[in-house]
Every structure is written in structure tokens, then in C-alpha cells.
Design an enzyme around this catalytic site. Structure first.
Site, PDB file in Angstrom:
ATOM      1  CE  LYS A 170       1.471  59.909  29.602  1.00 26.64           C
ATOM      2  NZ  LYS A 170       0.117  60.408  29.393  1.00 26.64           N
ATOM      3  N   GLY A 201      -0.589  64.147  32.374  1.00 29.11           N
ATOM      4  CA  GLY A 201       0.087  65.064  31.456  1.00 29.11           C
ATOM      5  C   GLY A 201       0.339  64.425  30.122  1.00 29.11           C
ATOM      6  N   GLY A 203       2.308  62.845  26.825  1.00 25.64           N
ATOM      7  CA  GLY A 203       3.382  61.878  26.611  1.00 25.64           C
ATOM      8  C   GLY A 203       4.704  62.587  26.413  1.00 25.64           C
ATOM      9  N   GLY A 207       5.551  61.414  29.943  1.00 27.60           N
ATOM     10  CA  GLY A 207       5.991  60.106  29.440  1.00 27.60           C
ATOM     11  C   GLY A 207       7.475  60.128  29.103  1.00 27.60           C
ATOM     12  CD  GLU A 245       0.618  44.914  25.133  1.00 26.58           C
ATOM     13  OE1 GLU A 245       0.806  44.932  23.892  1.00 26.58           O
ATOM     14  OE2 GLU A 245      -0.442  45.229  25.678  1.00 26.58           O
ATOM     15  CB  CYS A 279      -2.529  45.661  21.664  1.00 26.46           C
ATOM     16  SG  CYS A 279      -2.866  44.979  23.279  1.00 26.46           S
ATOM     17  CD  GLU A 378      -1.746  48.012  16.818  1.00 24.04           C
ATOM     18  OE1 GLU A 378      -0.952  48.944  17.025  1.00 24.04           O
ATOM     19  OE2 GLU A 378      -2.025  47.155  17.667  1.00 24.04           O
TER      20      GLU A 378
HETATM   21  P1  TAP Z   1       0.824  56.231  22.070  1.00 20.28           P
HETATM   22  O1  TAP Z   1       1.201  57.542  21.497  1.00 20.28           O
HETATM   23  O2  TAP Z   1       1.800  55.138  22.011  1.00 20.28           O
HETATM   24  O3  TAP Z   1       0.387  56.518  23.591  1.00 20.28           O
HETATM   25  C1  TAP Z   1       0.484  55.572  24.633  1.00 20.28           C
HETATM   26  C2  TAP Z   1       0.957  56.263  25.905  1.00 20.28           C
HETATM   27  O4  TAP Z   1       2.263  56.811  25.699  1.00 20.28           O
HETATM   28  C3  TAP Z   1       0.088  57.432  26.338  1.00 20.28           C
HETATM   29  O5  TAP Z   1       0.068  57.521  27.743  1.00 20.28           O
HETATM   30  C4  TAP Z   1       0.845  58.613  25.752  1.00 20.28           C
HETATM   31  O6  TAP Z   1       0.551  59.842  26.419  1.00 20.28           O
HETATM   32  C5  TAP Z   1       2.278  58.201  25.999  1.00 20.28           C
HETATM   33  N1  TAP Z   1       3.270  58.852  25.149  1.00 20.28           N
HETATM   34  C6  TAP Z   1       3.074  59.525  23.982  1.00 20.28           C
HETATM   35  N2  TAP Z   1       4.253  60.001  23.516  1.00 20.28           N
HETATM   36  C7  TAP Z   1       5.214  59.636  24.413  1.00 20.28           C
HETATM   37  C8  TAP Z   1       6.619  59.816  24.493  1.00 20.28           C
HETATM   38  N3  TAP Z   1       7.289  60.481  23.557  1.00 20.28           N
HETATM   39  N4  TAP Z   1       7.272  59.283  25.544  1.00 20.28           N
HETATM   40  C9  TAP Z   1       6.621  58.583  26.480  1.00 20.28           C
HETATM   41  N5  TAP Z   1       5.288  58.403  26.480  1.00 20.28           N
HETATM   42  C10 TAP Z   1       4.582  58.897  25.446  1.00 20.28           C
HETATM   43  O7  TAP Z   1      -0.520  55.734  21.435  1.00 20.28           O
HETATM   44  P2  TAP Z   1      -1.684  56.649  20.832  1.00 20.28           P
HETATM   45  O8  TAP Z   1      -1.257  57.888  20.176  1.00 20.28           O
HETATM   46  O9  TAP Z   1      -2.587  56.846  21.912  1.00 20.28           O
HETATM   47  O10 TAP Z   1      -2.210  55.696  19.673  1.00 20.28           O
HETATM   48  C11 TAP Z   1      -1.519  55.639  18.415  1.00 20.28           C
HETATM   49  C12 TAP Z   1      -1.516  54.239  17.885  1.00 20.28           C
HETATM   50  O11 TAP Z   1      -0.863  53.385  18.810  1.00 20.28           O
HETATM   51  C13 TAP Z   1      -2.886  53.612  17.717  1.00 20.28           C
HETATM   52  O12 TAP Z   1      -3.469  53.900  16.507  1.00 20.28           O
HETATM   53  C14 TAP Z   1      -2.599  52.143  17.875  1.00 20.28           C
HETATM   54  O13 TAP Z   1      -2.209  51.581  16.655  1.00 20.28           O
HETATM   55  C15 TAP Z   1      -1.436  52.118  18.818  1.00 20.28           C
HETATM   56  N6  TAP Z   1      -1.856  51.801  20.198  1.00 20.28           N
HETATM   57  C16 TAP Z   1      -1.487  50.598  20.659  1.00 20.28           C
HETATM   58  C17 TAP Z   1      -1.863  50.242  21.922  1.00 20.28           C
HETATM   59  C18 TAP Z   1      -1.442  48.909  22.437  1.00 20.28           C
HETATM   60  S1  TAP Z   1      -2.171  48.317  23.722  1.00 20.28           S
HETATM   61  N7  TAP Z   1      -0.493  48.222  21.870  1.00 20.28           N
HETATM   62  C19 TAP Z   1      -2.609  51.090  22.728  1.00 20.28           C
HETATM   63  C20 TAP Z   1      -2.952  52.346  22.238  1.00 20.28           C
HETATM   64  C21 TAP Z   1      -2.563  52.677  20.958  1.00 20.28           C
HETATM   65  P3  TAP Z   1      -0.685  60.749  25.937  1.00 20.28           P
HETATM   66  O14 TAP Z   1      -1.844  59.839  25.772  1.00 20.28           O
HETATM   67  O15 TAP Z   1      -0.899  61.672  27.017  1.00 20.28           O
HETATM   68  O16 TAP Z   1      -0.208  61.344  24.673  1.00 20.28           O
END
Ligand code: TAP
Length: 475
Positions: A170, A201, A203, A207, A245, A279, A378
Site C-alpha cells: 500500500k 487506498g 491508511g 494500511g 522504520e 526521516c 520531528e
Molecule cells: P503516516 O500517517 O505515518 O503515513 C505513512 C503510511 O502509513 C502511509 O501509507 C499512510 O497511508 C499509512 N497509514 C496511515 N494511517 C495508518 C493506519 N492507521 N494503519 C496503517 N497504515 C496507516 O505519515 P504521514 O501522515 O504521511 O506524515 C505524518 C508525519 O509522519 C510527518 O510529519 C513526519 O513527521 C512523519 N513521517 C515520517 C516518515 C519516516 S520515513 N519516518 C515518513 C513520512 C512521514 P496514507 O498516506 O494513505 O494515509
């Protein structure tokens, strides 16, 4: 406009069983550039079933077959370079040079590395009293974030193919199109049907569904700590193996003998590359008190060498943030920082002339206390903090005083001091003086930065189970 409302299941592009869609937005223009399906549980179940059916033969495929598929993927990836580079600029907002030099290269690097690691990897070993066998973990569910659309997806898929684990991916719904191109490349590479499935789709549906699914054996997730925590909870009832990660608040320890310009460049490239949405970015710059003033002047002087602007314009180093939500989050941290520390440059709002697009002002805080919110959480944007230290032990204490432990950086000259700091930082990846990336070097975090490792041979091992056979008859 891309209308890509199908999922890749069992070797075919299938229409979703639901009718809801998700818009994909170009963060530089704020315009909708395409639509994907918001997949349903039924879509996910079909993909998991396909992966389960592929498992018996895929898990028994030979090393040579897997290397062949990985090499074919590398060829297909190279053939679609221009398309991949362009889509990552459109869906993520990465400047074209960053899409090509960072995102494209990292994506292909993992497939090349997996083929290379596999060529010398041993899945079976005689260990005196027993035979050790390393076997596919089963069906893997992969959940990826938006900040590195090819890197995050490729490292997981390459390792899974190398280990013979069928997957259901996903991708992040903010940046799904690079992953969909990758799905086409994988299909054309001859990877058996059902071994790779992609369901788009949210998360909350897909997810969440992956992390709970009784027919998924292993979940590899990259993203925020809060979602990582939910994934562990969801995986608990079925005792699913989980690799996470998560985020970081990595230190850059600048030694007293460091070249100030080199140190300032390192600090800036950490927050300006990918607009700080990395990250492992070093976002706490720990400098000697005696160097602080010179360092502050240098970092402010060098900031214009990272121009912010339209990612399609030549010479631009830093594009917009990925979304309005991300922009709001970064703004709220800058506001907090204004009350916690001294701002050298930047601030809230958009840079002049960049009113359309989710552009943020690169912001540098100094005189930051390591317990300030901006030094502990972060931010995921072009924001950094300068923290002063008196002696090396204090620098190491400050560096390690965080709930995270994903990465660390050291800049300086004395080899013994560099070694001493590198070996005392509690983090999974340390970079000394901007050393180049080695794709075989494990990537992952200590403490709340995660569980497990990706990249290279350690990455492959995440997708393997270990079996010891005692009394195996000789063949
Ligand atoms: P997340 O919400 O963690 O999204 C990462 C992935 O998880 C996406 O594919 C997301 O899907 C999915 N996801 C969301 N809710 C889920 C759930 N309940 N169960 C399983 N999967 C789920 O990150 P974000 O909202 O994009 O970013 C928020 C913050 O996370 C950022 O500000 C940053 O600090 C941090 N972040 C960290 C990283 C790394 S590499 N450590 C990467 C991105 C963001 P959808 O995208 O479809 O919602």
C-alpha cells in the site's frame, strides 16, 4: 490528469470493488494531477489471497530466478527513468535534479544491491550439531510513506523478492504514481503473478487492514511513530512479525577542529534536501561554544546557495512541502520555536513570490535548549536547531538525549575523535564527514526510531524465518 483507479492484483490491473477515489495533488501548484481508488477491504482480501496462492512456488524459487527478476527490474526501471523522475517532481514537489539524483538513484540502488547481496547469500548452512535454514517469512504487507516514493517502496520490494516473500503493497496515497509505474516494471520483469500486489487506498482502511490481516505474516512499515504504534497493536493478536522504520531527530556533532564551512553545508543539506522531509535528517546541530558565532554567520551566509522555488525550474534546490497538512505542521513548529529559542533566519508564512504551493521559509534557530519542543520532536521540514556544547562528553550526551536513534552525523578532522563520537552515538546509521551512501549498509533505528533493518543483506533477512534442523540426513 492521471485516472489510475485500478489495483494490481494477481498479475492484472483490476477495478476497485468500491467507488470512492482519492485526489493526488501537485504541491507546487496545489492542483489535482490525478485520481486513485480508495481501495476496500474486499480489494485487500483479493490481493492477500493472490499472495498466499503465490507463496508455495515463489518461496521455493531459486536464487538464480530471483536475481534474474531483480536484474530485469533494474533494466525496466532504467527504461522508464524520465517518467519516474517527472512523476516524483509532480506528486512530491522534489526539484527535477533531486528526483533524478536522489529519488531515482535510491530506487534503482536497492534492486541492484539486492541482486548483488543475493549472489553471495547462503540460505543454508551446516553448523556442527544442526543445519540452519533461512526461509521466506511468508506473505508480507508493505506500507510506505510519501517522502521517498521510490526509495521506500524499492528497498522493501527488492528485499522481499530476494527472500521469496510475496507482497501486498500500500503506497502513500499522496504519492502513489511512482509506485504504480514500479508495479508495471515488476510485472514486465517476469515476477510470477501474485508475488507482487499493489492496493491503493487510505491508511485507515488498507494500511489498517494489512496490519490486522490474519493471512499476512509480516508487516514492514515506514512512517510516523504514532501509526507505527497502531501497527504493533494491530499485529499483536496474530503475533505478526513487524518491522518499523519511524522518525528521527538526528544530531550533527560538529567537532572543534571541523571546517566551519563544511559543517554549515552539512547542516543545510540535511534540512534543504527533500525540503527536510527526511526521516534520517540531522536537525540538531551540536556545535562547540567557541565556534557558535562563526557557525551561525556561515550557515546564514550559505543558505541562499539552496534556492527555494518551483521544482521544475533550473537551479532550484528545495521545493514545497508535500501537502497543506505538512505545511501547517511545520508552521506550528516554527511558531513554537519563536517562543523557545532565537531565530536567525526564516519564520512563519510563505517565502516572497511563492504564494501558490506549499512552500515554507527555511528557518534556523539558535541558542536552543535540547529539551525544547523544536529539539525533541520531528518537524519534517526545512527547520534546524543549533545547540552549543562545552566538551565532547556533553556533545555526546546532548546527541543521545532523544527518544529517537535513527541516524547521526559527525563532522571534524581528528580520526580518533571521529571514531569515538561515531561509536558513542546511540543510532542505527552514523555518517562521518558526508561519506557516500553504501546500499549494503543497514538502515534502521534504535529506540523509538523503529524495529529492524532495511537495505542490503540485513534488509533481506527481515523477510526470512530461521529454522534449525537437527539430525538432517546427508544427501
Ligand atoms: P503516516 O500517517 O505515518 O503515513 C505513512 C503510511 O502509513 C502511509 O501509507 C499512510 O497511508 C499509512 N497509514 C496511515 N494511517 C495508518 C493506519 N492507521 N494503519 C496503517 N497504515 C496507516 O505519515 P504521514 O501522515 O504521511 O506524515 C505524518 C508525519 O509522519 C510527518 O510529519 C513526519 O513527521 C512523519 N513521517 C515520517 C516518515 C519516516 S520515513 N519516518 C515518513 C513520512 C512521514 P496514507 O498516506 O494513505 O494515509
Amino acid at each position: 490528469m492521471r485516472q489510475q483507479t485500478k489495483h494490481f492484483i494477481n498479475g492484472e490491473w483490476l477495478e476497485s470493488t468500491g467507488s470512492e477515489t482519492i485526489d493526488v495533488i501537485n504541491p507546487a501548484t496545489e492542483e489535482v494531477i490525478g485520481t486513485i481508488s480508495s481501495g476496500t477491504e474486499e480489494d485487500l482480501n483479493k490481493a492477500v489471497k493472490a499472495a498466499r496462492q503465490a507463496f508455495p512456488s515463489f518461496s521455493k524459487s531459486t536464487k538464480e530466478e530471483r536475481i534474474h527478476w531483480l536484474e530485469n527490474i533494474v533494466e525496466g526501471y532504467e527504461a522508464r527513468k524520465e517518467e519516474l523522475v517527472n512523476i516524483m517532481t509532480d506528486e512530491l514537489g522534489a526539484p527535477l535534479t533531486v528526483s533524478e539524483d536522489v529519488h531515482y538513484q535510491m530506487g534503482i540502488g536497492h534492486f541492484k544491491q539486492a541482486a548483488e547481496s543475493l549472489s553471495t547469500y547462503s540460505f543454508e548452512e551446516e553448523r556442527g550439531g544442526h543445519t540452519l535454514m533461512k526461509e521466506s517469512v511468508g506473505v508480507s504487507g508493505l506500507i510506505t510513506p510519501w517522502n521517498f516514493p521510490t526509495n521506500q517502496v524499492s528497498t522493501k520490494i527488492a528485499s522481499a523478492i530476494a527472500a521469496g516473500s510475496p507482497v501486498v503493497l500500500k503506497p502513500a496515497s499522496k504519492t502513489p504514481f511512482a509506485a504504480m509505474i514500479l508495479a508495471e516494471i515488476i510485472a514486465e520483469a517476469g515476477v510470477p503473478k501474485g508475488a507482487f500486489n499493489l492496493v491503493n487506498g487510505s491508511g485507515s482502511v488498507i494500511g489498517n487492514g494489512i496490519s490486522k490481516h490474519p493471512d499476512i505474516d509480516f508487516v514492514s512499515f515506514t512512517g510516523s511513530g504514532s501509526v507505527g504504534e497502531k501497527i504493533m497493536q494491530n499485529a499483536a493478536p496474530t503475533i505478526k512479525k513487524v518491522a518499523l522504520e519511524l522518525g528521527g531527530k538526528s544530531p550533527i556533532v560538529v567537532l572543534g577542529d571541523a571546517d566551519v564551512e563544511e559543517a554549515a553545508k552539512t547542516a543545510l543539506s540535511n534540512i534543504m534536501t527533500n525540503t527536510g522531509q527526511v526521516c534520517s535528517a540531522g536537525t540538531r546541530v551540536i556545535v562547540p561554544h567557541a565556534m557558535k558565532k562563526e557557525f551561525e554567520d556561515k550557515i546564514v551566509d550559505l543558505l541562499p546557495t539552496f534556492p527555494v522555488g518551483d521544482p521544475r525550474k533550473e537551479g532550484i534546490a528545495t521545493g514545497p512541502l508535500v501537502s497543506k497538512d505538512q505545511w501547517d505542521t511545520v508552521q506550528s513548529y516554527i511558531e513554537k520555536g519563536e517562543n523557545e529559542a532565537k531565530m536567525l533566519v526564516g519564520g512563519t508564512g510563505k517565502p516572497e513570490g511563492l504564494e501558490t504551493g506549499y512552500y515554507a521559509k527555511p528557518t534556523i534557530f539558535t541558542d536552543v535548549s535540547n529539551d525544547a519542543v523544536i529539539a525533541q520532536e520531528e518537524i519534517f521540514g526545512p527547520v534546524t536547531t543549533i545547540i552549543a556544547y562545552e566538551d565532547l562528553e556533553e556533545a555526546i550526551d546532548i546527541a543521545n538525549d532523544t527518544v529517537y536513534g535513527l541516524a547521526g552525523f559527525v563532522v571534524g578532522k581528528n580520526p580518533e575523535t571521529l571514531q569515538y563520537v561515531a561509536s558513542n552515538l546511540r543510532a542505527g546509521r552514523i555518517t562521518v564527514n558526508n561519506a557516500e551512501t553504501d546500499f549494503n549498509g543497514p538502515f534502521g533505528g534504535y529506540k523509538q526510531s523503529g524495529i529492524g533493518r532495511e537495505w542490503g543483506d540485513f534488509g533481506i533477512e527481515e523477510y526470512l524465518e530461521i529454522k534449525s534442523v537437527h539430525g538432517m540426513p546427508a544427501s
